[in-house]
Design a protein around this motif. Structure first.
Motif, PDB file in Angstrom:
ATOM      1  N   ALA A  41      65.897 -80.541 -16.108  1.00 19.86           N
ATOM      2  CA  ALA A  41      67.133 -81.206 -15.698  1.00 19.86           C
ATOM      3  C   ALA A  41      67.388 -82.391 -16.621  1.00 19.86           C
ATOM      4  CB  ALA A  41      67.038 -81.664 -14.247  1.00 19.86           C
ATOM      5  N   ALA A  42      68.390 -82.253 -17.476  1.00 17.61           N
ATOM      6  CA  ALA A  42      68.754 -83.295 -18.433  1.00 17.61           C
ATOM      7  C   ALA A  42      69.867 -84.157 -17.861  1.00 17.61           C
ATOM      8  CB  ALA A  42      69.209 -82.660 -19.742  1.00 17.61           C
ATOM      9  N   TYR A  43      69.837 -85.451 -18.175  1.00 16.94           N
ATOM     10  CA  TYR A  43      70.878 -86.356 -17.702  1.00 16.94           C
ATOM     11  C   TYR A  43      71.361 -87.285 -18.807  1.00 16.94           C
ATOM     12  CZ  TYR A  43      66.702 -89.253 -17.386  1.00 16.94           C
ATOM     13  OH  TYR A  43      65.530 -89.900 -17.677  1.00 16.94           O
ATOM     14  N   GLY A  44      70.735 -87.231 -19.983  1.00 17.19           N
ATOM     15  CA  GLY A  44      71.110 -88.075 -21.116  1.00 17.19           C
ATOM     16  C   GLY A  44      71.759 -87.247 -22.219  1.00 17.19           C
ATOM     17  N   PHE A 104      67.645 -93.478 -18.741  1.00 19.64           N
ATOM     18  CA  PHE A 104      66.495 -93.091 -17.935  1.00 19.64           C
ATOM     19  C   PHE A 104      66.931 -93.029 -16.480  1.00 19.64           C
ATOM     20  CE2 PHE A 104      66.382 -97.684 -18.208  1.00 19.64           C
ATOM     21  CZ  PHE A 104      65.951 -98.131 -16.973  1.00 19.64           C
ATOM     22  N   LEU A 105      66.066 -92.484 -15.671  1.00 20.58           N
ATOM     23  CA  LEU A 105      66.390 -92.248 -14.267  1.00 20.58           C
ATOM     24  C   LEU A 105      65.508 -93.115 -13.389  1.00 20.58           C
ATOM     25  CD1 LEU A 105      68.222 -90.215 -12.591  1.00 20.58           C
ATOM     26  CD2 LEU A 105      66.116 -88.927 -12.239  1.00 20.58           C
ATOM     27  N   THR A 106      66.129 -93.892 -12.508  1.00 21.96           N
ATOM     28  CA  THR A 106      65.388 -94.631 -11.503  1.00 21.96           C
ATOM     29  C   THR A 106      65.221 -93.726 -10.289  1.00 21.96           C
ATOM     30  OG1 THR A 106      66.281 -96.735 -12.260  1.00 21.96           O
ATOM     31  CG2 THR A 106      65.334 -96.684 -10.061  1.00 21.96           C
ATOM     32  N   HIS A 107      63.969 -93.383  -9.985  1.00 24.72           N
ATOM     33  CA  HIS A 107      63.697 -92.423  -8.910  1.00 24.72           C
ATOM     34  C   HIS A 107      62.441 -92.852  -8.157  1.00 24.72           C
ATOM     35  CE1 HIS A 107      63.657 -88.405  -7.011  1.00 24.72           C
ATOM     36  NE2 HIS A 107      62.345 -88.529  -7.094  1.00 24.72           N
ATOM     37  N   ARG A 149      52.209 -86.956 -16.394  1.00 27.55           N
ATOM     38  CA  ARG A 149      52.502 -88.188 -17.107  1.00 27.55           C
ATOM     39  C   ARG A 149      51.523 -88.356 -18.265  1.00 27.55           C
ATOM     40  NH1 ARG A 149      51.996 -94.434 -14.885  1.00 27.55           N
ATOM     41  NH2 ARG A 149      52.724 -95.423 -16.785  1.00 27.55           N
ATOM     42  N   TRP A 150      52.073 -88.733 -19.419  1.00 29.72           N
ATOM     43  CA  TRP A 150      51.230 -89.105 -20.553  1.00 29.72           C
ATOM     44  C   TRP A 150      50.783 -90.545 -20.335  1.00 29.72           C
ATOM     45  CZ3 TRP A 150      50.404 -84.863 -23.205  1.00 29.72           C
ATOM     46  CH2 TRP A 150      51.412 -83.927 -23.364  1.00 29.72           C
ATOM     47  N   HIS A 151      49.559 -90.838 -20.711  1.00 35.02           N
ATOM     48  CA  HIS A 151      49.041 -92.204 -20.604  1.00 35.02           C
ATOM     49  C   HIS A 151      48.770 -92.752 -22.000  1.00 35.02           C
ATOM     50  CE1 HIS A 151      48.428 -92.358 -16.189  1.00 35.02           C
ATOM     51  NE2 HIS A 151      48.412 -91.042 -16.338  1.00 35.02           N
ATOM     52  N   ASP A 152      48.721 -94.073 -22.102  1.00 35.71           N
ATOM     53  CA  ASP A 152      48.456 -94.758 -23.365  1.00 35.71           C
ATOM     54  C   ASP A 152      49.477 -94.408 -24.428  1.00 35.71           C
ATOM     55  OD1 ASP A 152      46.228 -95.871 -22.182  1.00 35.71           O
ATOM     56  OD2 ASP A 152      44.874 -94.331 -22.921  1.00 35.71           O
ATOM     57  N   VAL A 153      50.748 -94.289 -24.027  1.00 33.98           N
ATOM     58  CA  VAL A 153      51.834 -94.099 -24.973  1.00 33.98           C
ATOM     59  C   VAL A 153      52.886 -95.153 -24.678  1.00 33.98           C
ATOM     60  CG1 VAL A 153      51.424 -91.616 -25.170  1.00 33.98           C
ATOM     61  CG2 VAL A 153      53.092 -92.455 -23.507  1.00 33.98           C
ATOM     62  N   VAL A 154      53.782 -95.380 -25.638  1.00 27.43           N
ATOM     63  CA  VAL A 154      54.842 -96.358 -25.436  1.00 27.43           C
ATOM     64  C   VAL A 154      55.762 -95.866 -24.328  1.00 27.43           C
ATOM     65  CG1 VAL A 154      56.819 -97.502 -26.490  1.00 27.43           C
ATOM     66  CG2 VAL A 154      54.748 -97.093 -27.835  1.00 27.43           C
ATOM     67  N   PRO A 155      55.989 -96.660 -23.270  1.00 26.96           N
ATOM     68  CA  PRO A 155      56.829 -96.190 -22.173  1.00 26.96           C
ATOM     69  C   PRO A 155      58.242 -95.859 -22.648  1.00 26.96           C
ATOM     70  CG  PRO A 155      55.626 -98.161 -21.538  1.00 26.96           C
ATOM     71  CD  PRO A 155      55.441 -98.004 -23.028  1.00 26.96           C
ATOM     72  N   ALA A 156      58.639 -94.648 -22.522  1.00 20.54           N
ATOM     73  CA  ALA A 156      59.998 -94.198 -22.802  1.00 20.54           C
ATOM     74  C   ALA A 156      60.254 -93.022 -21.882  1.00 20.54           C
ATOM     75  CB  ALA A 156      60.175 -93.832 -24.269  1.00 20.54           C
ATOM     76  N   TYR A 157      59.854 -91.830 -22.300  1.00 20.18           N
ATOM     77  CA  TYR A 157      59.959 -90.646 -21.447  1.00 20.18           C
ATOM     78  C   TYR A 157      58.566 -90.072 -21.251  1.00 20.18           C
ATOM     79  CZ  TYR A 157      64.949 -90.996 -22.442  1.00 20.18           C
ATOM     80  OH  TYR A 157      66.236 -91.441 -22.542  1.00 20.18           O
ATOM     81  N   THR A 173      62.391 -83.324 -14.537  1.00 21.82           N
ATOM     82  CA  THR A 173      63.122 -84.142 -15.471  1.00 21.82           C
ATOM     83  C   THR A 173      62.147 -85.107 -16.118  1.00 21.82           C
ATOM     84  OG1 THR A 173      65.164 -85.412 -15.787  1.00 21.82           O
ATOM     85  CG2 THR A 173      63.781 -86.040 -13.907  1.00 21.82           C
ATOM     86  N   LEU A 174      62.595 -85.834 -17.123  1.00 28.56           N
ATOM     87  CA  LEU A 174      61.765 -86.803 -17.831  1.00 28.56           C
ATOM     88  C   LEU A 174      62.345 -88.194 -17.636  1.00 28.56           C
ATOM     89  CD1 LEU A 174      61.243 -84.932 -21.241  1.00 28.56           C
ATOM     90  CD2 LEU A 174      59.852 -84.807 -19.186  1.00 28.56           C
ATOM     91  N   THR A 175      61.473 -89.166 -17.420  1.00 25.90           N
ATOM     92  CA  THR A 175      61.919 -90.539 -17.268  1.00 25.90           C
ATOM     93  C   THR A 175      60.754 -91.453 -17.621  1.00 25.90           C
ATOM     94  OG1 THR A 175      63.035 -92.113 -15.802  1.00 25.90           O
ATOM     95  CG2 THR A 175      61.364 -90.679 -14.795  1.00 25.90           C
ATOM     96  N   THR A 176      60.847 -92.708 -17.261  1.00 24.46           N
ATOM     97  CA  THR A 176      59.768 -93.654 -17.521  1.00 24.46           C
ATOM     98  C   THR A 176      59.318 -94.307 -16.226  1.00 24.46           C
ATOM     99  OG1 THR A 176      59.116 -95.651 -18.742  1.00 24.46           O
ATOM    100  CG2 THR A 176      61.391 -95.539 -17.982  1.00 24.46           C
ATOM    101  N   ALA A 177      58.039 -94.594 -16.149  1.00 25.78           N
ATOM    102  CA  ALA A 177      57.510 -95.354 -15.023  1.00 25.78           C
ATOM    103  C   ALA A 177      57.487 -96.842 -15.343  1.00 25.78           C
ATOM    104  CB  ALA A 177      56.096 -94.872 -14.685  1.00 25.78           C
ATOM    105  N   GLY A 178      57.835 -97.181 -16.586  1.00 28.88           N
ATOM    106  CA  GLY A 178      57.828 -98.574 -16.999  1.00 28.88           C
ATOM    107  C   GLY A 178      59.100 -99.297 -16.576  1.00 28.88           C
TER     108      GLY A 178
END
Length: 233
Positions: A41-44, A104-107, A149-157, A173-178
Motif C-alpha cells: 500500500a503506497a501513499y507517497g 510518511f504515515l503516522t499509525h 523492521r530494519w534496525h541500526d539504519v537511518v530512520p526513514a522507511y 505499507t512502509l513508514t518510520t518509527a522515528g
C-alpha cells in the motif's frame, strides 16, 4: 473523483505483534512465503505507477537524485487498486532522493491516507523495503502479518507495517518509527505524489491539492495554487 471505497483493510487479531531482530524479523510459524502474494500500500511517490516501476525494474524517476537497482524479481504487479490506509499522511525530515520533506504515515492515528495497492510477491516487497532502508540483499527480511523492521539504519522507511488483509492477501505499507521534524516536500516529489493521486483516483489536481495541504508539513511551503500549477501550469 473516485471514492476511497476501492479497498479497505481488514485487520487480523494479531496485527500489533512485533518480533524484532538485528536487520531482520524472524517468526517461522507466521512467516509469509517468498512467492506469496501480498499488497503493498503506497501513499507517497509510489502512487504513480511509473515511479513504482523503478523499484521493480530499476531506474531513476524524473526529478530524483537516485537510481534504483530494482528487485531481483522484476515482474510487474498482478493488480493495482485504490486503497484507504488507516493513519495520517505527514511530511518531514529530509529526503536524500528528492530533497525536502518525505511522506510518511503516522499509525495508528485518526483518519485515512489515500493510497494505492499493488499486488506483488512477498519477495518483491522485501526487495522494495531493502531499497527504501538502503540495506543490501545480505540483510534478510522475513515478513509476518505484523510486518517487520530494519534496525541500526537511518530512520526513514525502516518499518514494514502490517495492515491486515485485502481480498484475502496480507497488506503492508512502509513508514518510520522515528520522529521527523515537519518539513514541506520538494517540487519534483510533491508533483509525483499529486500526479499519482490523479492517476489512482481520477479527479482534478485541485481536489487532491486540498488533501495534501491537510497533511502536516505541506502548508509551510505550498498553497493550493502552487500545488495545482505543478500539474496544470
Amino acid at each position: 473523483m473516485a471514492g476511497l471505497a476501492g479497498g479497505r483493510l481488514r485487520h487480523r487479531p494479531d496485527d500489533r505483534r512485533r518480533r524484532r531482530g538485528e536487520h531482520h524479523l524472524t517468526a517461522p510459524s507466521d512467516a509469509i512465503g517468498h512467492d506469496e502474494l501480498v499488497w503493498y500500500a503506497a501513499y507517497g511517490s509510489n502512487l504513480l505507477a511509473g515511479r513504482f516501476t523503478c523499484y521493480l525494474e530499476g531506474g531513476r524517476p524524473p526529478g530524483a537524485a537516485r537510481t534504483y537497482v530494482g528487485c531481483r524479481d522484476t515482474r510487474p504487479w498482478r493488480a493495482s487498486r485504490p486503497v484507504a490506509i488507516p493513519g495520517q499522511l505527514c511530511f518531514g525530515g529530509l529526503s536524500p532522493t528528492w530533497g525536502g520533506g518525505l511522506a510518511f504515515l503516522t499509525h495508528p492515528a485518526a483518519g485515512e491516507a489515500r493510497g494505492r495497492g499493488y499486488l506483488v510477491t512477498a519477495g518483491q516487497l522485501a526487495d522494495l523495503a531493502r531499497q527504501e532502508a538502503r540495506v543490501g540483499p545480505e540483510h534478510r527480511l522475513t515478513l509476518t502479518p505484523a510486518g517487520g523492521r530494519w534496525h541500526d539504519v537511518v530512520p526513514a522507511y525502516e518499518s514494514v507495517l502490517g495492515l491486515g488483509e485485502l481480498d484475502g492477501h496480507p497488506a503492508f505499507t512502509l513508514t518510520t518509527a522515528g520522529s521527523l521534524a515537519a518539513a514541506p516536500p520538494a517540487p519534483a516529489y510533491v508533483r509525483t505524489i499529486l500526479a499519482g493521486l490523479v492517476e489512482t483516483y481520477g479527479g482534478t489536481p485541485a481536489e487532491h491539492a486540498d488533501y495534501l495541504l491537510a497533511a502536516p508539513g505541506v502548508a509551510a511551503g505550498w498553497s493550493g495554487s502552487t500545488l495545482t500549477a505543478l500539474i496544470d501550469p
